[in-house]
Write an enzyme that holds these catalytic residues in place. Structure first.
Site, PDB file in Angstrom:
ATOM      1  N   LYS A 162      -7.087   0.858  -2.690  1.00 35.19           N
ATOM      2  CA  LYS A 162      -6.731   0.087  -1.492  1.00 35.19           C
ATOM      3  C   LYS A 162      -5.216  -0.077  -1.418  1.00 35.19           C
ATOM      4  CE  LYS A 162      -7.194  -4.290  -3.971  1.00 35.19           C
ATOM      5  NZ  LYS A 162      -8.041  -5.476  -4.202  1.00 35.19           N
ATOM      6  N   ARG A 195     -14.578 -16.696  -1.674  1.00 33.44           N
ATOM      7  CA  ARG A 195     -13.863 -15.809  -0.764  1.00 33.44           C
ATOM      8  C   ARG A 195     -14.887 -15.055   0.070  1.00 33.44           C
ATOM      9  NH1 ARG A 195      -9.335 -11.678  -3.179  1.00 33.44           N
ATOM     10  NH2 ARG A 195     -11.224 -10.456  -3.573  1.00 33.44           N
ATOM     11  N   TYR A 211      25.897 -11.664   1.708  1.00 32.40           N
ATOM     12  CA  TYR A 211      25.602 -12.787   2.615  1.00 32.40           C
ATOM     13  C   TYR A 211      25.612 -14.111   1.862  1.00 32.40           C
ATOM     14  CZ  TYR A 211      23.914  -9.667   6.343  1.00 32.40           C
ATOM     15  OH  TYR A 211      23.803  -8.733   7.328  1.00 32.40           O
ATOM     16  N   MET A 222      18.914  -6.483   3.936  1.00 29.64           N
ATOM     17  CA  MET A 222      17.807  -5.669   4.432  1.00 29.64           C
ATOM     18  C   MET A 222      17.906  -4.231   3.940  1.00 29.64           C
ATOM     19  SD  MET A 222      16.577  -4.968   8.348  1.00 29.64           S
ATOM     20  CE  MET A 222      16.335  -6.672   8.784  1.00 29.64           C
TER      21      MET A 222
HETATM   22  C1  LIG Z   1      -8.470  -5.318  -5.577  1.00 36.98           C
HETATM   23  C2  LIG Z   1      -9.859  -5.413  -6.027  1.00 36.98           C
HETATM   24  C3  LIG Z   1     -10.230  -4.877  -7.262  1.00 36.98           C
HETATM   25  C4  LIG Z   1      -9.228  -4.292  -8.240  1.00 36.98           C
HETATM   26  O1  LIG Z   1      -8.505  -5.325  -8.845  1.00 36.98           O
HETATM   27  P1  LIG Z   1      -7.462  -5.023 -10.043  1.00 36.98           P
HETATM   28  O2  LIG Z   1      -7.131  -6.345 -10.572  1.00 36.98           O
HETATM   29  O3  LIG Z   1      -6.312  -4.320  -9.413  1.00 36.98           O
HETATM   30  O4  LIG Z   1      -8.171  -4.142 -10.999  1.00 36.98           O
HETATM   31  C5  LIG Z   1     -11.573  -4.908  -7.596  1.00 36.98           C
HETATM   32  N1  LIG Z   1     -12.484  -5.447  -6.770  1.00 36.98           N
HETATM   33  C6  LIG Z   1     -12.165  -5.984  -5.569  1.00 36.98           C
HETATM   34  C7  LIG Z   1     -13.227  -6.570  -4.710  1.00 36.98           C
HETATM   35  C8  LIG Z   1     -10.840  -6.002  -5.164  1.00 36.98           C
HETATM   36  O5  LIG Z   1     -10.503  -6.544  -3.992  1.00 36.98           O
END
Ligand SMILES: *Cc1c(COP(=O)(O)O)cnc(C)c1O
Length: 372
Positions: free
Chosen positions: A27, A126, A263, A311
């Site tokens: 992801k 969550r 800055y 930036m």
């Molecule tokens: C991001 C995520 C993972 C991986 O987590 P890591 O700590 O990077 O290994 C696994 N499961 C879900 C549902 C996630 O959102």
């Protein structure tokens, strides 16, 4: 980007978890490493499952020829269900609407056995169905014709905290959910719970699939006990960082004593200093909080960041490093000689996590790949 190190990390994790399947989490553009390139390399290394967040992240992988299973870890939006079925994406589901939409799409495409993975909220608060919501979901699933409950999953809130009581409570709730699912006549083939920290340290949580992300890119979370680093340390799997981040010196100048830099003049040269200007800043993902805290490597030596990161430009003090010229390579993350900086160093200095450092490196920074 070392695809060789990525493959190494995948194989190390696979060996560590034995017969459990490794679902490689790619992801957020593979935590900034490039999801397409990393997924293709991981597939070559043996990965057969990938975890992404959304349908939008999955489609480019299919378009690039990734044939493995792809798990949509945060489900899908209404309107995406036809694409989910057509592209053989595997949805995480936790509410009735998911099932109704997928059942309709599967019926319209005349596909049977469309796999779904039921997500249980065991205490993270969550995503997922609660144990109370589970019976109704299972009843709905039983009424579907085209769906198959392939997986059951949850996510841990504190897997790196060795003495977290939540961990046991989450595990117990997951076991209760599994019993309810089996009593309702389902037999999901795949149980998955573990992220990187649980993969590293909690074999009892592995189920028959694990979902590591961070470990694949060469990092883990240090285990904690009593709010401090675990005295026994964190198991060392021999992971290697995949990403190094480099730039070049754009310009060099001297700063006289008393000269304010950048800055807000947050840094004032104490003595005559040699200042190198780097052509990157927070628009590239260099965290603003590293201002006057972080460092880089120039010709094998550390050079501190001075003044506020802007930036597009960042200043570093290269006083005392010999032969520095415009165009010299500068390492933000990586190693040279005896000097090295990893994403954890930047994270600690900026009071964040390596996750944010890695996936914060912006699209403006070209990715280059070798090995694989
Ligand atoms: C991001 C995520 C993972 C991986 O987590 P890591 O700590 O990077 O290994 C696994 N499961 C879900 C549902 C996630 O959102």
């Amino acid at each position: 980007m070392s695809l060789a190190n990525l493959s190494h990390n995948f194989k190390v994790v696979q060996k560590h978890v034995g017969s459990s399947v490794v679902c490689a989490v790619v992801k957020a553009d593979a935590y900034g490493h490039g999801a397409v390139e990393c997924s293709l390399a991981l597939e070559k290394a043996g990965a057969r499952w990938f975890g992404v967040t959304t349908t939008d992240e999955a489609l480019p992988l299919r378009a690039a020829g990734v044939h493995s299973r792809i798990l949509l870890m945060t489900g899908f939006w209404r309107g995406e269900e036809e694409e989910v079925v057509r592209q053989n994406l595997t949805a995480t589901v936790w509410e009735p609407g998911h099932l109704a939409l997928l059942e309709r799409a599967a019926a319209s495409q005349n596909v049977r056995g469309v796999p779904v993975h039921l997500k249980i909220d065991t205490g993270m608060g969550r995503l997922g169905a609660s144990l109370e919501q589970l019976p109704a979901l299972l009843a709905l699933l039983q009424s579907t014709v085209h769906l198959k409950l392939e997986g059951l999953c949850t996510h841990f809130a504190s897997s790196e905290i060795v003495d977290a009581p939540e961990m046991d409570r989450q595990t117990e709730r997951f076991a209760a959910a599994e019993r309810m699912v089996r009593e309702a006549g389902f037999s999901p083939d795949i149980l998955h719970l573990a992220n990187t920290a649980a993969v590293v340290s909690r074999p009892e949580s592995w189920g028959n699939m694990v979902r590591p992300g961070l470990a694949l890119y060469g990092y883990t979370l240090p285990l904690q006990r009593d709010g401090k680093p675990e005295p026994g340390g964190t198991p060392d799997l021999g992971l290697k960082p995949v990403l190094s981040w480099k730039t070049r010196i754009l310009s060099l100048h001297n700063a006289a004593p008393g000269q304010a830099l950048g800055y807000g003049g947050t840094y004032v040269a104490k003595a005559l200093s040699r200042i190198a200007v780097l052509p990157l800043g927070y628009a590239d993902g260099l965290v603003l909080r590293l201002s006057n805290r972080g460092r880089v490597i120039v010709r094998g030596h550390y050079a501190p960041m001075v003044g506020r990161i802007s930036m597009d430009l960042t200043l570093v003090d290269v006083t005392g490093i010999t032969d520095v010229v415009v165009g010299d390579e500068v390492i933000l993350i990586g190693a040279s000689g005896a000097s090295s900086i990893d994403a954890w160093e930047q994270a600690r200095l900026a009071e964040t996590l390596p996750y944010e450092i890695l996936c914060g490196i912006s699209k403006r920074v070209p990715r280059k790949y070798n090995g694989g």
